[in-house]
Design a protein around this motif. Structure first.
Motif, PDB file in Angstrom:
ATOM      1  N   GLN A 129     -44.367 -15.888  -5.909  1.00  0.00           N
ATOM      2  CA  GLN A 129     -43.800 -16.962  -6.727  1.00  0.00           C
ATOM      3  C   GLN A 129     -44.868 -17.964  -7.157  1.00  0.00           C
ATOM      4  O   GLN A 129     -44.840 -18.455  -8.288  1.00  0.00           O
ATOM      5  N   ALA A 130     -45.795 -18.270  -6.268  1.00  0.00           N
ATOM      6  CA  ALA A 130     -46.874 -19.209  -6.612  1.00  0.00           C
ATOM      7  C   ALA A 130     -47.739 -18.657  -7.741  1.00  0.00           C
ATOM      8  O   ALA A 130     -48.093 -19.375  -8.678  1.00  0.00           O
ATOM      9  N   VAL A 131     -48.077 -17.375  -7.655  1.00  0.00           N
ATOM     10  CA  VAL A 131     -48.895 -16.755  -8.704  1.00  0.00           C
ATOM     11  C   VAL A 131     -48.099 -16.676 -10.004  1.00  0.00           C
ATOM     12  O   VAL A 131     -48.619 -16.982 -11.083  1.00  0.00           O
ATOM     13  N   ALA A 132     -46.826 -16.301  -9.919  1.00  0.00           N
ATOM     14  CA  ALA A 132     -45.979 -16.225 -11.111  1.00  0.00           C
ATOM     15  C   ALA A 132     -45.901 -17.588 -11.798  1.00  0.00           C
ATOM     16  O   ALA A 132     -46.015 -17.681 -13.024  1.00  0.00           O
ATOM     17  N   GLN A 133     -45.731 -18.636 -11.021  1.00  0.00           N
ATOM     18  CA  GLN A 133     -45.659 -19.979 -11.596  1.00  0.00           C
ATOM     19  C   GLN A 133     -46.997 -20.385 -12.218  1.00  0.00           C
ATOM     20  O   GLN A 133     -47.033 -20.915 -13.330  1.00  0.00           O
ATOM     21  N   GLN A 161     -53.021 -10.869 -20.029  1.00  0.00           N
ATOM     22  CA  GLN A 161     -52.340 -11.914 -20.792  1.00  0.00           C
ATOM     23  C   GLN A 161     -53.007 -12.196 -22.134  1.00  0.00           C
ATOM     24  O   GLN A 161     -52.338 -12.649 -23.060  1.00  0.00           O
ATOM     25  N   ILE A 162     -54.277 -11.944 -22.264  1.00  0.00           N
ATOM     26  CA  ILE A 162     -54.922 -12.210 -23.553  1.00  0.00           C
ATOM     27  C   ILE A 162     -54.861 -11.016 -24.508  1.00  0.00           C
ATOM     28  O   ILE A 162     -55.122 -11.174 -25.693  1.00  0.00           O
ATOM     29  N   HIS A 163     -54.479  -9.856 -23.985  1.00  0.00           N
ATOM     30  CA  HIS A 163     -54.406  -8.675 -24.851  1.00  0.00           C
ATOM     31  C   HIS A 163     -53.125  -8.715 -25.674  1.00  0.00           C
ATOM     32  O   HIS A 163     -52.050  -8.998 -25.153  1.00  0.00           O
ATOM     33  N   HIS A 164     -53.215  -8.433 -26.950  1.00  0.00           N
ATOM     34  CA  HIS A 164     -52.062  -8.536 -27.846  1.00  0.00           C
ATOM     35  C   HIS A 164     -50.995  -7.464 -27.627  1.00  0.00           C
ATOM     36  O   HIS A 164     -49.885  -7.607 -28.110  1.00  0.00           O
ATOM     37  N   ARG A 165     -51.293  -6.403 -26.913  1.00  0.00           N
ATOM     38  CA  ARG A 165     -50.324  -5.319 -26.706  1.00  0.00           C
ATOM     39  C   ARG A 165     -49.685  -5.326 -25.323  1.00  0.00           C
ATOM     40  O   ARG A 165     -48.905  -4.440 -25.003  1.00  0.00           O
ATOM     41  N   THR A 166     -50.024  -6.295 -24.471  1.00  0.00           N
ATOM     42  CA  THR A 166     -49.452  -6.331 -23.125  1.00  0.00           C
ATOM     43  C   THR A 166     -48.804  -7.680 -22.839  1.00  0.00           C
ATOM     44  O   THR A 166     -49.190  -8.711 -23.390  1.00  0.00           O
ATOM     45  N   GLU A 167     -47.805  -7.623 -21.971  1.00  0.00           N
ATOM     46  CA  GLU A 167     -47.133  -8.824 -21.492  1.00  0.00           C
ATOM     47  C   GLU A 167     -46.939  -8.673 -19.984  1.00  0.00           C
ATOM     48  O   GLU A 167     -46.308  -7.714 -19.540  1.00  0.00           O
ATOM     49  N   VAL A 168     -47.491  -9.584 -19.216  1.00  0.00           N
ATOM     50  CA  VAL A 168     -47.291  -9.545 -17.765  1.00  0.00           C
ATOM     51  C   VAL A 168     -45.899 -10.092 -17.493  1.00  0.00           C
ATOM     52  O   VAL A 168     -45.624 -11.261 -17.739  1.00  0.00           O
ATOM     53  N   VAL A 169     -45.013  -9.228 -17.018  1.00  0.00           N
ATOM     54  CA  VAL A 169     -43.608  -9.610 -16.825  1.00  0.00           C
ATOM     55  C   VAL A 169     -43.231  -9.765 -15.358  1.00  0.00           C
ATOM     56  O   VAL A 169     -42.171 -10.301 -15.045  1.00  0.00           O
ATOM     57  N   ALA A 170     -44.087  -9.295 -14.454  1.00  0.00           N
ATOM     58  CA  ALA A 170     -43.767  -9.412 -13.030  1.00  0.00           C
ATOM     59  C   ALA A 170     -45.046  -9.346 -12.210  1.00  0.00           C
ATOM     60  O   ALA A 170     -46.040  -8.752 -12.627  1.00  0.00           O
ATOM     61  N   VAL A 171     -44.980  -9.984 -11.046  1.00  0.00           N
ATOM     62  CA  VAL A 171     -46.075  -9.914 -10.092  1.00  0.00           C
ATOM     63  C   VAL A 171     -45.483  -9.632  -8.718  1.00  0.00           C
ATOM     64  O   VAL A 171     -44.416 -10.144  -8.372  1.00  0.00           O
ATOM     65  N   TYR A 172     -46.154  -8.783  -7.962  1.00  0.00           N
ATOM     66  CA  TYR A 172     -45.691  -8.396  -6.629  1.00  0.00           C
ATOM     67  C   TYR A 172     -46.674  -8.875  -5.563  1.00  0.00           C
ATOM     68  O   TYR A 172     -47.889  -8.796  -5.735  1.00  0.00           O
ATOM     69  N   HIS A 173     -46.117  -9.348  -4.479  1.00  0.00           N
ATOM     70  CA  HIS A 173     -46.853  -9.565  -3.241  1.00  0.00           C
ATOM     71  C   HIS A 173     -45.838  -9.426  -2.128  1.00  0.00           C
ATOM     72  O   HIS A 173     -44.679  -9.814  -2.286  1.00  0.00           O
ATOM     73  N   ARG A 174     -46.241  -8.875  -0.998  1.00  0.00           N
ATOM     74  CA  ARG A 174     -45.285  -8.673   0.099  1.00  0.00           C
ATOM     75  C   ARG A 174     -44.719  -9.984   0.624  1.00  0.00           C
ATOM     76  O   ARG A 174     -43.656 -10.034   1.199  1.00  0.00           O
ATOM     77  N   ASN A 175     -45.445 -11.091   0.380  1.00  0.00           N
ATOM     78  CA  ASN A 175     -44.976 -12.430   0.726  1.00  0.00           C
ATOM     79  C   ASN A 175     -44.422 -13.054  -0.557  1.00  0.00           C
ATOM     80  O   ASN A 175     -45.169 -13.356  -1.489  1.00  0.00           O
ATOM     81  N   LEU A 176     -43.102 -13.252  -0.602  1.00  0.00           N
ATOM     82  CA  LEU A 176     -42.464 -13.744  -1.823  1.00  0.00           C
ATOM     83  C   LEU A 176     -42.990 -15.114  -2.239  1.00  0.00           C
ATOM     84  O   LEU A 176     -43.146 -15.378  -3.433  1.00  0.00           O
ATOM     85  N   ASP A 177     -43.283 -15.980  -1.279  1.00  0.00           N
ATOM     86  CA  ASP A 177     -43.830 -17.297  -1.629  1.00  0.00           C
ATOM     87  C   ASP A 177     -45.141 -17.160  -2.400  1.00  0.00           C
ATOM     88  O   ASP A 177     -45.386 -17.885  -3.369  1.00  0.00           O
ATOM     89  N   LYS A 178     -45.979 -16.234  -1.984  1.00  0.00           N
ATOM     90  CA  LYS A 178     -47.255 -15.989  -2.671  1.00  0.00           C
ATOM     91  C   LYS A 178     -47.001 -15.441  -4.076  1.00  0.00           C
ATOM     92  O   LYS A 178     -47.619 -15.889  -5.047  1.00  0.00           O
TER      93      LYS A 178
END
Length: 84
Positions: A44-48, A25-42
């Motif tokens: 979503q919590a990290v994404a938020q 997230q601090i690098h000027h050439r990258t954008e974190v657009v998605a996060v995966y976990h087999r547990n969707l609640d987890k």
């Protein structure tokens, strides 16, 4: 000028949320657009917590996102994608 950042999907939320997400997230050439976990609640919590627009519980969900360049931060996910 078009956005030249690389969209990154972080696969896994353990080491990913402690090291990969903040660093990407601090690098000027990258954008974190998605996060995966087999547990969707987890996922979503990290994404938020990190203001990541997409949370997913399957790699297929990430691949179906709008066209972008993606870099997966976990080798096993890249290996899986090459085998499909």
């Amino acid at each position: 000028m078009a956005d030249s950042r690389i969209g990154v999907a972080v696969v896994g939320t353990g080491f990913g949320q402690k090291i990969h997400i903040p660093g990407l997230q601090i690098h000027h050439r990258t954008e974190v657009v998605a996060v995966y976990h087999r547990n969707l609640d987890k996922a979503q919590a990290v994404a938020q917590a990190f203001q990541i627009p997409h949370a997913a519980q399957t790699v297929e969900e990430i691949v179906r996102l709008p066209p972008r360049f993606f870099s997966f931060t976990r080798v096993s996910a890249v290996f899986w994608m090459e085998r499909v």
